[in-house]
Design a protein around this motif. Structure first.
Motif, PDB file in Angstrom:
ATOM      1  N   ARG A   1       5.653   4.669   0.880  1.00 58.61           N
ATOM      2  CA  ARG A   1       6.940   4.027   0.548  1.00 58.61           C
ATOM      3  C   ARG A   1       7.695   4.830  -0.509  1.00 58.61           C
ATOM      4  NH1 ARG A   1       5.203  -2.278   0.182  1.00 58.61           N
ATOM      5  NH2 ARG A   1       5.260  -2.689   2.412  1.00 58.61           N
ATOM      6  N   GLU A   2       6.968   5.287  -1.496  1.00 55.87           N
ATOM      7  CA  GLU A   2       7.590   6.085  -2.547  1.00 55.87           C
ATOM      8  C   GLU A   2       8.154   7.383  -1.968  1.00 55.87           C
ATOM      9  OE1 GLU A   2       5.653   8.337  -6.163  1.00 55.87           O
ATOM     10  OE2 GLU A   2       5.614   6.168  -6.486  1.00 55.87           O
TER      11      GLU A   2
ATOM     12  N   GLN B   1      -3.006   1.958  -1.566  1.00 54.61           N
ATOM     13  CA  GLN B   1      -2.485   3.123  -2.281  1.00 54.61           C
ATOM     14  C   GLN B   1      -1.723   4.042  -1.332  1.00 54.61           C
ATOM     15  OE1 GLN B   1      -2.544   3.804  -5.629  1.00 54.61           O
ATOM     16  NE2 GLN B   1      -1.183   5.477  -5.087  1.00 54.61           N
ATOM     17  N   ALA B   2      -2.245   4.243  -0.122  1.00 54.68           N
ATOM     18  CA  ALA B   2      -1.580   5.099   0.858  1.00 54.68           C
ATOM     19  C   ALA B   2      -0.226   4.517   1.257  1.00 54.68           C
ATOM     20  CB  ALA B   2      -2.472   5.277   2.083  1.00 54.68           C
ATOM     21  N   VAL B   3      -0.166   3.198   1.428  1.00 56.12           N
ATOM     22  CA  VAL B   3       1.094   2.543   1.775  1.00 56.12           C
ATOM     23  C   VAL B   3       2.096   2.698   0.637  1.00 56.12           C
ATOM     24  CG1 VAL B   3       2.179   0.289   2.206  1.00 56.12           C
ATOM     25  CG2 VAL B   3       0.079   0.919   3.414  1.00 56.12           C
TER      26      VAL B   3
ATOM     27  N   ILE C   1     -13.084  -1.151  -0.865  1.00 59.69           N
ATOM     28  CA  ILE C   1     -12.601   0.187  -1.252  1.00 59.69           C
ATOM     29  C   ILE C   1     -11.608   0.703  -0.219  1.00 59.69           C
ATOM     30  CG2 ILE C   1     -13.273   2.581  -1.680  1.00 59.69           C
ATOM     31  CD1 ILE C   1     -14.083   0.560  -3.913  1.00 59.69           C
ATOM     32  N   GLU C   2     -11.900   0.507   1.061  1.00 55.36           N
ATOM     33  CA  GLU C   2     -10.970   0.932   2.117  1.00 55.36           C
ATOM     34  C   GLU C   2      -9.620   0.237   1.976  1.00 55.36           C
ATOM     35  OE1 GLU C   2     -12.634   2.036   6.301  1.00 55.36           O
ATOM     36  OE2 GLU C   2     -13.844   0.370   5.511  1.00 55.36           O
ATOM     37  N   LEU C   3      -9.641  -1.065   1.707  1.00 54.49           N
ATOM     38  CA  LEU C   3      -8.390  -1.804   1.520  1.00 54.49           C
ATOM     39  C   LEU C   3      -7.612  -1.283   0.313  1.00 54.49           C
ATOM     40  CD1 LEU C   3      -9.468  -5.477   2.280  1.00 54.49           C
ATOM     41  CD2 LEU C   3      -7.843  -4.085   3.580  1.00 54.49           C
TER      42      LEU C   3
ATOM     43  N   LYS D   1     -12.096  10.444  -1.221  1.00 54.57           N
ATOM     44  CA  LYS D   1     -10.742  10.451  -1.760  1.00 54.57           C
ATOM     45  C   LYS D   1     -10.487  11.728  -2.551  1.00 54.57           C
ATOM     46  CE  LYS D   1      -6.930   8.434  -3.386  1.00 54.57           C
ATOM     47  NZ  LYS D   1      -5.903   9.416  -3.146  1.00 54.57           N
ATOM     48  N   GLU D   2      -9.311  12.287  -2.388  1.00 55.31           N
ATOM     49  CA  GLU D   2      -8.915  13.442  -3.182  1.00 55.31           C
ATOM     50  C   GLU D   2      -8.119  12.917  -4.376  1.00 55.31           C
ATOM     51  OE1 GLU D   2      -6.306  17.344  -2.415  1.00 55.31           O
ATOM     52  OE2 GLU D   2      -7.697  16.794  -0.820  1.00 55.31           O
ATOM     53  N   TYR D   3      -8.684  12.997  -5.554  1.00 52.45           N
ATOM     54  CA  TYR D   3      -8.106  12.385  -6.744  1.00 52.45           C
ATOM     55  C   TYR D   3      -7.121  13.312  -7.425  1.00 52.45           C
ATOM     56  CZ  TYR D   3     -11.675   8.877  -6.122  1.00 52.45           C
ATOM     57  OH  TYR D   3     -12.456   7.893  -5.599  1.00 52.45           O
ATOM     58  N   ARG D   4      -5.846  13.105  -7.173  1.00 53.77           N
ATOM     59  CA  ARG D   4      -4.815  13.877  -7.866  1.00 53.77           C
ATOM     60  C   ARG D   4      -4.660  13.365  -9.287  1.00 53.77           C
ATOM     61  NH1 ARG D   4       0.063  12.623  -4.719  1.00 53.77           N
ATOM     62  NH2 ARG D   4      -1.159  10.828  -4.149  1.00 53.77           N
ATOM     63  N   GLY D   5      -4.865  12.059  -9.478  1.00 56.26           N
ATOM     64  CA  GLY D   5      -4.690  11.446 -10.787  1.00 56.26           C
ATOM     65  C   GLY D   5      -5.969  11.332 -11.574  1.00 56.26           C
TER      66      GLY D   5
END
Length: 120
Positions: free
Chosen positions: A104-105, A98-100, A91-93, A61-65
């Motif tokens: 949406r955002e 998060q991707a969904v 973890i995948e779920l 994962k690329e953690y922007r936050g």
């Protein structure tokens, strides 16, 4: 400071000893230890643990936050998991959720732009 959105006196009070922390994406080797420590803090009453299969997914994962994003992923995985062991599926779920959410955002923003420019 230059924009004027932060109080100058407060900046100089907290800037006595600056601490430079590289982003989590540059400290991939720290992710297992940080994740395990976070699990203990998130739910001290339960003994959540990460399986060996979960670690590679957290490292990809690329953690922007930064640590907050890692915490949110672990929180989501805890909620969706049936056991105390968070494996690669949990973890995948959590990552998929998060991707969904992000998509949406993003779509809401795009729809806002489209409606704003097509109404003119």
């Amino acid at each position: 400071m230059e924009v004027g959105s932060f109080r100058e006196d407060l900046f100089y009070r907290i800037n006595i000893f600056p601490i430079v922390m590289p982003p989590l994406s540059e400290r991939v080797s720290d992710i297992p230890q940080l994740a395990r420590a976070r699990l203990t803090k998130l739910d001290p009453g339960k003994n959540y643990r990460l399986s060996d299969s979960a670690i590679p997914f957290l490292r990809l994962k690329e953690y922007r936050g930064n640590i907050r994003e890692l915490r949110d992923i672990l929180n989501r995985a805890m909620v969706m998991s049936d056991t105390d062991e968070l494996d690669h599926v949990a973890i995948e779920l959590a990552l998929l959720k998060q991707a969904v959410f992000d998509a949406r955002e993003h779509m809401t923003t795009i729809q806002g732009w489209v409606s704003r420019y097509t109404e003119s």
